[in-house]
Design a protein around this motif. Structure first.
Motif, PDB file in Angstrom:
ATOM      1  N   ASP A 233       0.804  -1.224   0.000  1.00 34.13           N
ATOM      2  CA  ASP A 233       0.000   0.000   0.000  1.00 34.13           C
ATOM      3  C   ASP A 233       0.835   1.272   0.000  1.00 34.13           C
ATOM      4  O   ASP A 233       0.325   2.343   0.302  1.00 34.13           O
ATOM      5  N   THR A 234       2.114   1.161  -0.339  1.00 34.48           N
ATOM      6  CA  THR A 234       2.930   2.371  -0.446  1.00 34.48           C
ATOM      7  C   THR A 234       2.813   2.888  -1.884  1.00 34.48           C
ATOM      8  O   THR A 234       3.777   2.920  -2.648  1.00 34.48           O
ATOM      9  N   ILE A 235       1.584   3.251  -2.199  1.00 35.48           N
ATOM     10  CA  ILE A 235       1.217   3.686  -3.551  1.00 35.48           C
ATOM     11  C   ILE A 235       0.782   5.145  -3.437  1.00 35.48           C
ATOM     12  O   ILE A 235      -0.038   5.472  -2.582  1.00 35.48           O
TER      13      ILE A 235
ATOM     14  N   VAL B 101      -1.922  -8.555  -3.078  1.00 33.93           N
ATOM     15  CA  VAL B 101      -3.083  -7.651  -3.121  1.00 33.93           C
ATOM     16  C   VAL B 101      -2.583  -6.240  -2.821  1.00 33.93           C
ATOM     17  O   VAL B 101      -1.464  -6.062  -2.338  1.00 33.93           O
ATOM     18  N   TYR B 102      -3.419  -5.226  -3.119  1.00 35.49           N
ATOM     19  CA  TYR B 102      -2.951  -3.866  -2.876  1.00 35.49           C
ATOM     20  C   TYR B 102      -4.053  -2.953  -2.331  1.00 35.49           C
ATOM     21  O   TYR B 102      -5.236  -3.322  -2.319  1.00 35.49           O
ATOM     22  N   ALA B 103      -3.624  -1.772  -1.864  1.00 35.80           N
ATOM     23  CA  ALA B 103      -4.538  -0.808  -1.244  1.00 35.80           C
ATOM     24  C   ALA B 103      -3.785   0.512  -1.075  1.00 35.80           C
ATOM     25  O   ALA B 103      -2.666   0.674  -1.594  1.00 35.80           O
ATOM     26  N   LEU B 104      -4.381   1.432  -0.332  1.00 38.17           N
ATOM     27  CA  LEU B 104      -3.732   2.724  -0.072  1.00 38.17           C
ATOM     28  C   LEU B 104      -3.476   2.983   1.415  1.00 38.17           C
ATOM     29  O   LEU B 104      -2.747   3.894   1.767  1.00 38.17           O
ATOM     30  N   ASP B 105      -4.086   2.203   2.307  1.00 36.35           N
ATOM     31  CA  ASP B 105      -3.979   2.450   3.748  1.00 36.35           C
ATOM     32  C   ASP B 105      -4.246   3.927   4.047  1.00 36.35           C
ATOM     33  O   ASP B 105      -3.401   4.627   4.628  1.00 36.35           O
ATOM     34  N   THR B 106      -5.422   4.393   3.661  1.00 37.56           N
ATOM     35  CA  THR B 106      -5.744   5.817   3.757  1.00 37.56           C
ATOM     36  C   THR B 106      -5.754   6.337   5.192  1.00 37.56           C
ATOM     37  O   THR B 106      -6.121   5.626   6.127  1.00 37.56           O
ATOM     38  N   THR B 107      -5.331   7.577   5.337  1.00 36.91           N
ATOM     39  CA  THR B 107      -5.507   8.349   6.562  1.00 36.91           C
ATOM     40  C   THR B 107      -6.240   9.624   6.140  1.00 36.91           C
ATOM     41  O   THR B 107      -6.456   9.842   4.941  1.00 36.91           O
ATOM     42  N   ARG B 108      -6.574  10.453   7.097  1.00 36.90           N
ATOM     43  CA  ARG B 108      -7.202  11.740   6.772  1.00 36.90           C
ATOM     44  C   ARG B 108      -6.361  12.539   5.774  1.00 36.90           C
ATOM     45  O   ARG B 108      -6.871  13.167   4.857  1.00 36.90           O
ATOM     46  N   GLU B 109      -5.018  12.466   5.953  1.00 40.15           N
ATOM     47  CA  GLU B 109      -4.101  13.222   5.095  1.00 40.15           C
ATOM     48  C   GLU B 109      -4.121  12.754   3.649  1.00 40.15           C
ATOM     49  O   GLU B 109      -3.667  13.465   2.760  1.00 40.15           O
ATOM     50  N   ARG B 110      -4.583  11.524   3.426  1.00 40.61           N
ATOM     51  CA  ARG B 110      -4.526  10.957   2.076  1.00 40.61           C
ATOM     52  C   ARG B 110      -5.887  10.969   1.380  1.00 40.61           C
ATOM     53  O   ARG B 110      -6.043  10.388   0.314  1.00 40.61           O
ATOM     54  N   LEU B 111      -6.873  11.612   2.009  1.00 44.01           N
ATOM     55  CA  LEU B 111      -8.212  11.663   1.415  1.00 44.01           C
ATOM     56  C   LEU B 111      -8.450  13.037   0.789  1.00 44.01           C
ATOM     57  O   LEU B 111      -8.272  14.064   1.447  1.00 44.01           O
TER      58      LEU B 111
ATOM     59  N   ILE C 138      -5.749   4.454  -7.036  1.00 36.11           N
ATOM     60  CA  ILE C 138      -5.283   3.242  -7.737  1.00 36.11           C
ATOM     61  C   ILE C 138      -6.026   3.100  -9.064  1.00 36.11           C
ATOM     62  O   ILE C 138      -5.414   2.850 -10.114  1.00 36.11           O
ATOM     63  N   LEU C 139      -7.338   3.295  -9.015  1.00 37.52           N
ATOM     64  CA  LEU C 139      -8.136   3.129 -10.234  1.00 37.52           C
ATOM     65  C   LEU C 139      -7.818   4.213 -11.266  1.00 37.52           C
ATOM     66  O   LEU C 139      -7.714   3.928 -12.455  1.00 37.52           O
ATOM     67  N   ARG C 140      -7.657   5.445 -10.797  1.00 39.18           N
ATOM     68  CA  ARG C 140      -7.440   6.554 -11.738  1.00 39.18           C
ATOM     69  C   ARG C 140      -6.017   6.625 -12.243  1.00 39.18           C
ATOM     70  O   ARG C 140      -5.774   6.960 -13.389  1.00 39.18           O
ATOM     71  N   THR C 141      -5.049   6.343 -11.390  1.00 43.52           N
ATOM     72  CA  THR C 141      -3.651   6.666 -11.716  1.00 43.52           C
ATOM     73  C   THR C 141      -2.718   5.449 -11.688  1.00 43.52           C
ATOM     74  O   THR C 141      -1.913   5.263 -12.587  1.00 43.52           O
ATOM     75  N   PHE C 142      -2.831   4.636 -10.627  1.00 36.89           N
ATOM     76  CA  PHE C 142      -1.836   3.567 -10.476  1.00 36.89           C
ATOM     77  C   PHE C 142      -2.073   2.412 -11.459  1.00 36.89           C
ATOM     78  O   PHE C 142      -1.117   1.923 -12.062  1.00 36.89           O
ATOM     79  N   ASN C 143      -3.325   2.003 -11.646  1.00 39.96           N
ATOM     80  CA  ASN C 143      -3.574   0.924 -12.613  1.00 39.96           C
ATOM     81  C   ASN C 143      -3.161   1.317 -14.033  1.00 39.96           C
ATOM     82  O   ASN C 143      -2.515   0.505 -14.718  1.00 39.96           O
ATOM     83  N   PRO C 144      -3.483   2.543 -14.488  1.00 39.14           N
ATOM     84  CA  PRO C 144      -2.965   2.951 -15.798  1.00 39.14           C
ATOM     85  C   PRO C 144      -1.430   2.905 -15.858  1.00 39.14           C
ATOM     86  O   PRO C 144      -0.860   2.517 -16.880  1.00 39.14           O
TER      87      PRO C 144
END
Ligand SMILES: [Zn+2]
Length: 316
Positions: free
Chosen positions: A232-234, A262-272, A285-291
């Motif tokens: 999740d260091t994306i 598997v992957y994710a972002l491990d969101t915090t308030r700072e990352r929203l 991930i859907l908008r930027t990382f997968n492309p």
């Protein structure tokens, strides 16, 4: 295959579809906030905004990684899921002890009682209190996974008991154990310990491995036993670039482990983005990382594996 438990009920594995396997979307203001102000996500209109953007970008499910007694918001998670249409798998279990008050029950409750509590949350419903005193108000909203945390000091003191309770709860319910791996901790010893306690390797998901363990041999050693790794260091450029992340994923795919990542972002308030205009947002991930993965030679099939087929197999 068994059903997957979400906050709105059981679903068939194929209904999971695109799933980020370690997120935080609701987090009340408490000890977590006192440790790190980014660990407070308590404005539900903003959480809903993130989930709606995620849904319209193609997201379908998330695993919410906040456990009981630790600022989890069980009722709110159910409402967010109903309002957004995103399936949410909630957590029981325990986090790093630093996230609990000094006299919190998580530090002292005997293992059999702790195990029963985790099992009740998985089979009957999550408690909506418990941040301070022993949980007593139970909902009928079930947790679907057991969160744990492997801190720098390893399996010492109270952590040995907490992991034992998590392992016993997993044996009784066949639910997956997800493990926060702290930077600098070596999770191979923990994996061996949990396998010795009788947990199947494929019921273990080691989280944050891309920033917790720099040595790729550690990743391979864990994978060789059959467990899953969550990255999740994306879009977290203070740690490393997305190019570095893609290279790491590519090396493990080439080594034959595409079915265990598997992957994710491990969101915090700072990352929203709902809180900070320039933050990555839940749909990054859907908008930027997968492309970016596609542009680096990953196939649609591989991306489907990481984002849907692997989470569905892991959880069922
Ligand atoms: Zn987390």
């Amino acid at each position: 295959m068994k059903e997957i438990i979400t906050v709105t009920g059981a679903v068939a594995p194929k209904e999971l579809a695109f799933c980020q396997c370690h997120e935080h979307i609701a987090l009340s203001k408490g000890t977590s906030f006192a440790v790190n102000p980014a660990l407070c996500i308590d404005q539900m209109t903003k959480s809903l905004e993130e989930l709606e953007r995620y849904r319209s970008a193609g997201g379908n499910s998330i695993i919410e990684a906040q456990p009981c007694g630790c600022n989890r918001m069980a009722r709110e998670l159910q409402k967010l899921s109903l309002d957004s249409g995103v399936k949410i798998i909630a957590s029981t279990g325990f986090h790093k002890l630093i996230f609990y008050p000094k006299d919190h029950w998580i530090r002292t409750l005997p293992v059999p009682e702790l195990t029963d509590l985790f099992v009740r949350e998985l089979t009957q419903g999550m408690y909506i209190d418990g941040d301070f005193s022993l949980p007593s108000r139970q909902s009928n909203i079930r947790a679907g996974i057991i969160k744990t945390a492997y801190d720098k000091e390893g399996l010492t003191g109270r952590y040995t008991e907490l992991f034992l309770a998590a392992a016993l709860a997993s044996s009784r319910t066949s639910r997956v154990v997800m493990i926060h791996v702290e930077q600098g901790a070596d999770p191979r010893y923990l994996q061996e310990h949990l396998l010795n306690l009788g947990i199947a390797p494929q019921d273990l998901m080691f989280c944050h491995m891309d920033r917790a363990c720099q040595d790729i041999q550690i990743h391979k050693d864990i994978l060789k036993q059959g467990s899953y790794l969550e990255f999740d260091t994306i879009g977290r450029f203070k740690y490393h670039s997305d190019e570095h992340e893609i290279t790491l994923l590519a090396r493990l795919v080439e080594a034959g482990y595409v079915r265990q990542l598997v992957y994710a972002l491990d969101t915090t308030r700072e990352r929203l983005r709902a809180y900070h205009t320039h933050a990555v947002g839940l749909d990054y991930i859907l908008r930027t990382f997968n492309p970016a993965l596609l542009a680096s030679g990953f196939t649609e099939k591989t991306i489907r594996m990481l984002s849907a087929e692997n989470p569905a197999r892991l959880l069922s």
